[in-house]
Design an enzyme around this catalytic site. Structure first.
Site, PDB file in Angstrom:
ATOM      1  N   SER A  28      38.625  43.287  45.143  1.00 32.10           N
ATOM      2  CA  SER A  28      38.248  44.703  45.088  1.00 32.10           C
ATOM      3  C   SER A  28      36.822  44.731  44.561  1.00 32.10           C
ATOM      4  O   SER A  28      36.581  44.647  43.372  1.00 32.10           O
ATOM      5  CB  SER A  28      39.181  45.475  44.153  1.00 32.10           C
ATOM      6  OG  SER A  28      39.147  44.941  42.850  1.00 32.10           O
ATOM      7  N   HIS A  72      45.619  43.276  44.966  1.00 35.09           N
ATOM      8  CA  HIS A  72      45.922  41.884  44.619  1.00 35.09           C
ATOM      9  C   HIS A  72      47.351  41.486  44.977  1.00 35.09           C
ATOM     10  O   HIS A  72      47.756  40.363  44.750  1.00 35.09           O
ATOM     11  CB  HIS A  72      45.739  41.652  43.109  1.00 35.09           C
ATOM     12  CG  HIS A  72      44.311  41.684  42.672  1.00 35.09           C
ATOM     13  ND1 HIS A  72      43.940  41.622  41.347  1.00 35.09           N
ATOM     14  CD2 HIS A  72      43.166  41.763  43.374  1.00 35.09           C
ATOM     15  CE1 HIS A  72      42.622  41.678  41.273  1.00 35.09           C
ATOM     16  NE2 HIS A  72      42.133  41.765  42.484  1.00 35.09           N
ATOM     17  N   GLU A 131      46.337  46.049  37.838  1.00 35.41           N
ATOM     18  CA  GLU A 131      46.674  45.064  36.805  1.00 35.41           C
ATOM     19  C   GLU A 131      47.314  45.715  35.590  1.00 35.41           C
ATOM     20  O   GLU A 131      46.829  46.725  35.091  1.00 35.41           O
ATOM     21  CB  GLU A 131      45.407  44.335  36.321  1.00 35.41           C
ATOM     22  CG  GLU A 131      44.689  43.555  37.391  1.00 35.41           C
ATOM     23  CD  GLU A 131      43.380  42.953  36.879  1.00 35.41           C
ATOM     24  OE1 GLU A 131      43.198  42.834  35.654  1.00 35.41           O
ATOM     25  OE2 GLU A 131      42.529  42.616  37.719  1.00 35.41           O
ATOM     26  N   GLU A 187      46.293  36.465  40.761  1.00 40.81           N
ATOM     27  CA  GLU A 187      45.854  36.132  39.401  1.00 40.81           C
ATOM     28  C   GLU A 187      46.999  35.619  38.534  1.00 40.81           C
ATOM     29  O   GLU A 187      46.901  35.568  37.315  1.00 40.81           O
ATOM     30  CB  GLU A 187      45.181  37.352  38.773  1.00 40.81           C
ATOM     31  CG  GLU A 187      43.969  37.783  39.593  1.00 40.81           C
ATOM     32  CD  GLU A 187      43.190  38.934  38.988  1.00 40.81           C
ATOM     33  OE1 GLU A 187      43.608  39.458  37.943  1.00 40.81           O
ATOM     34  OE2 GLU A 187      42.149  39.301  39.566  1.00 40.81           O
ATOM     35  N   ASP A 216      44.216  47.697  34.410  1.00 44.47           N
ATOM     36  CA  ASP A 216      43.062  47.851  35.299  1.00 44.47           C
ATOM     37  C   ASP A 216      43.598  48.566  36.523  1.00 44.47           C
ATOM     38  O   ASP A 216      44.335  47.991  37.321  1.00 44.47           O
ATOM     39  CB  ASP A 216      42.453  46.499  35.686  1.00 44.47           C
ATOM     40  CG  ASP A 216      41.398  46.646  36.796  1.00 44.47           C
ATOM     41  OD1 ASP A 216      41.000  47.793  37.078  1.00 44.47           O
ATOM     42  OD2 ASP A 216      40.989  45.629  37.371  1.00 44.47           O
ATOM     43  N   GLU A 231      40.980  50.225  32.436  1.00 43.44           N
ATOM     44  CA  GLU A 231      39.775  49.925  33.220  1.00 43.44           C
ATOM     45  C   GLU A 231      39.811  50.668  34.552  1.00 43.44           C
ATOM     46  O   GLU A 231      40.879  50.814  35.152  1.00 43.44           O
ATOM     47  CB  GLU A 231      39.751  48.409  33.457  1.00 43.44           C
ATOM     48  CG  GLU A 231      38.605  47.897  34.291  1.00 43.44           C
ATOM     49  CD  GLU A 231      38.791  46.420  34.619  1.00 43.44           C
ATOM     50  OE1 GLU A 231      38.331  46.009  35.699  1.00 43.44           O
ATOM     51  OE2 GLU A 231      39.396  45.685  33.821  1.00 43.44           O
ATOM     52  N   ASP A 269      34.252  48.899  35.434  1.00 43.64           N
ATOM     53  CA  ASP A 269      34.035  47.702  36.257  1.00 43.64           C
ATOM     54  C   ASP A 269      33.374  48.110  37.570  1.00 43.64           C
ATOM     55  O   ASP A 269      32.169  47.978  37.731  1.00 43.64           O
ATOM     56  CB  ASP A 269      35.363  46.987  36.516  1.00 43.64           C
ATOM     57  CG  ASP A 269      35.219  45.845  37.522  1.00 43.64           C
ATOM     58  OD1 ASP A 269      34.086  45.364  37.719  1.00 43.64           O
ATOM     59  OD2 ASP A 269      36.232  45.419  38.109  1.00 43.64           O
ATOM     60  N   LYS A 280      31.109  40.618  34.778  1.00 40.94           N
ATOM     61  CA  LYS A 280      31.425  39.616  35.792  1.00 40.94           C
ATOM     62  C   LYS A 280      30.108  39.005  36.246  1.00 40.94           C
ATOM     63  O   LYS A 280      29.264  39.709  36.803  1.00 40.94           O
ATOM     64  CB  LYS A 280      32.119  40.274  36.988  1.00 40.94           C
ATOM     65  CG  LYS A 280      33.519  40.785  36.685  1.00 40.94           C
ATOM     66  CD  LYS A 280      34.063  41.555  37.877  1.00 40.94           C
ATOM     67  CE  LYS A 280      35.541  41.866  37.711  1.00 40.94           C
ATOM     68  NZ  LYS A 280      36.002  42.813  38.751  1.00 40.94           N
ATOM     69  N   HIS A 330      37.052  37.194  34.861  1.00 38.71           N
ATOM     70  CA  HIS A 330      37.090  36.321  36.043  1.00 38.71           C
ATOM     71  C   HIS A 330      36.998  37.189  37.296  1.00 38.71           C
ATOM     72  O   HIS A 330      36.855  38.411  37.205  1.00 38.71           O
ATOM     73  CB  HIS A 330      38.414  35.550  36.053  1.00 38.71           C
ATOM     74  CG  HIS A 330      39.620  36.455  36.164  1.00 38.71           C
ATOM     75  ND1 HIS A 330      40.866  36.006  36.519  1.00 38.71           N
ATOM     76  CD2 HIS A 330      39.773  37.794  35.964  1.00 38.71           C
ATOM     77  CE1 HIS A 330      41.719  37.014  36.539  1.00 38.71           C
ATOM     78  NE2 HIS A 330      41.076  38.113  36.203  1.00 38.71           N
ATOM     79  N   LYS A 381      39.434  38.710  30.156  1.00 38.13           N
ATOM     80  CA  LYS A 381      40.595  38.722  31.054  1.00 38.13           C
ATOM     81  C   LYS A 381      40.348  37.681  32.125  1.00 38.13           C
ATOM     82  O   LYS A 381      39.312  37.690  32.784  1.00 38.13           O
ATOM     83  CB  LYS A 381      40.872  40.112  31.627  1.00 38.13           C
ATOM     84  CG  LYS A 381      39.861  40.681  32.588  1.00 38.13           C
ATOM     85  CD  LYS A 381      40.454  41.893  33.319  1.00 38.13           C
ATOM     86  CE  LYS A 381      39.626  42.265  34.521  1.00 38.13           C
ATOM     87  NZ  LYS A 381      40.227  43.315  35.330  1.00 38.13           N
TER      88      LYS A 381
END
Length: 433
Positions: free
Chosen positions: A39, A157, A166, A209, A244, A294, A319, A344, A372, A395
């Site tokens: 994403s 994801h 997440e 993940e 997230d 997030e 983010d 990131k 990550h 994270k």
């Protein structure tokens, strides 16, 4: 100084091509690999992919590799820059590229070299990488972070119906990173058992993940599962929850969010406004020990972001909103849109710019969470980065899948190396230094 640099194509944890760079100095070989996101924010630095659909589904990185080997390497060797001159090397490469978003050479080309230079610089100075990074940021001390383990996956994801991307656990009540790892892994295994009992064994397959992806549609159900696992592990009050949402992924238009976005031609019953979504988060915060959310809204829905941030004390993380970009961070500061930067390295494309983004966030009273990407490699640079920048939080997935554990295990080694002088962020994860 640099004697030789060579880039090649390797594969990330999703089986997609990515860039790896080998850099040689008199001290030896220094290798760095570049991660890649699923994403991705529209405002990120450009990850150069070739787009030739006949190869690797258009995701090959031959041009980025070629740009390292044929453009960056000859120029940087000719310049006589030393690996200890991180800032100068990064500025040199950015200038060589000449675009704002690194679209000429590719952020994945520049970052690979930048990371390798940083590792070589630490070796040249005879100090650990985390200490070198701390020096680059002008920090005297280093701090071990609270890990945010992504234990339930949804969104882009995972192949389930869950809209939010997440659901994380943060062992803020631990007294050391080692203890945080114990707490996180124990809850993870309890969660696996809870999901297996409720949904059957196939629901414990893991996402990109390492988190579980049970086929639930209701986001509150994910929080219930996690709360139950925390309780079963005996860590109620010691482990808090983070999310997230990656809301840009299910934002439609005209301030409408579709919580059933993965069902084509759905009946529209799950479509809600930004304000309704905000109310949902407030309910979650009442019912669960949530400390961090997030990307709660779309990356350009500034107004709802600001409303949310002014109306809560929990950490609101940007983010897709900020994409580690100083211009976006400055706008978010002006609009009081969030309280924490998600850092990131591949969103901005060099070590120096990553450090600068963190320092800009810190100067404005924000926290920073190092992160990550969903397409990761075994490179664990971000483990040293989070310790050196003293951000207090990282994270990097669930405690599952080696490309995730590579980072957590490196932080364990750093904690061991620091010995009795090791400082763990714990409850102060938002402002540890």
């Amino acid at each position: 100084s640099i004697t030789k640099v060579f880039a090649r194509t390797i594969f990330d944890s999703r089986g997609n091509p990515t860039v790896e760079v080998d850099l040689y100095t008199s001290k030896g070989l220094f290798r760095a690999a570049v991660p890649s996101g699923a994403s991705t924010g529209v405002h990120e630095a450009l990850e150069m992919r070739d787009g030739d659909k006949s190869k690797y589904h258009g995701k090959s990185v031959f041009n980025a590799v070629k740009n390292v080997n044929d453009v960056i390497v000859p120029e940087i060797i000719k310049s006589g820059l030393k690996v200890t001159q991180q800032k100068e090397c990064d500025e040199f490469m950015c200038k060589l590229d000449g675009t704002e978003n690194k679209s000429s050479l590719g952020a994945n080309a520049i970052l690979g070299v930048s990371l390798a230079i940083c590792k070589a610089g630490a070796a040249e100075l005879g100090i650990p990488l985390y200490r070198h990074i701390a020096n680059l940021a002008n920090y005297d001390e280093v701090i071990l972070p609270v890990p945010a383990f992504n234990v339930i996956n949804g969104g882009s994801h995972a192949g389930n119906k869950l809209a939010m991307q997440e659901f994380m656990i943060l062992p803020t009540g631990a007294t050391s990173f080692t203890e945080a790892m114990r707490m996180g892994t124990e809850v993870y295994h309890h969660l696996k058992a809870v999901i297996k009992a409720r949904f059957g064994l196939d629901a414990t397959a893991v996402g990109d993940e390492g988190g579980f992806a049970p086929n639930i549609l209701n986001n509150k159900d994910a929080l219930d599962l996690i709360q139950e696992a925390i309780k079963k592990a005996g860590y109620t009050g010691k482990i808090e929850i983070g999310m997230d949402v990656a809301a840009s992924e299910f934002y439609k238009q005209n301030n409408i969010y579709d919580l059933d976005f993965k069902t084509a031609n759905n009946d529209g019953s799950q479509k809600i406004s930004g304000d309704q979504l905000r109310d949902m988060y407030m309910e979650f915060c009442k019912d669960f020990p949530i400390v961090s959310i997030e990307d709660p809204f779309d990356q350009d829905d500034w107004e709802t972001w600001s409303k949310m941030t002014s109306g809560t004390t929990i950490q609101i993380v940007g983010d897709d909103l900020t994409v580690t970009n100083p211009k976006r961070i400055t706008t978010a500061v002006e609009k009081k849109a969030c309280k924490c930067l998600l850092l990131k390295v591949n969103q901005i494309g060099s070590v120096t710019e990553s450090i600068d983004a963190h320092l800009l966030a810190k100067k404005n009273g924000w926290g920073t969470m190092v992160s990550h990407r969903s397409g990761e490699t075994e490179d664990c640079f971000i483990a040293d980065l989070v310790v050196g920048l003293c951000t207090g939080q990282i994270k990097t997935g669930a405690p599952c899948r080696s490309e995730r554990l590579a980072k957590y295990n490196q932080i364990l080694r750093i904690e061991e190396e620091l010995g009795s002088g090791a400082k763990f962020a714990g409850k102060n994860f938002r402002a540890p230094s």
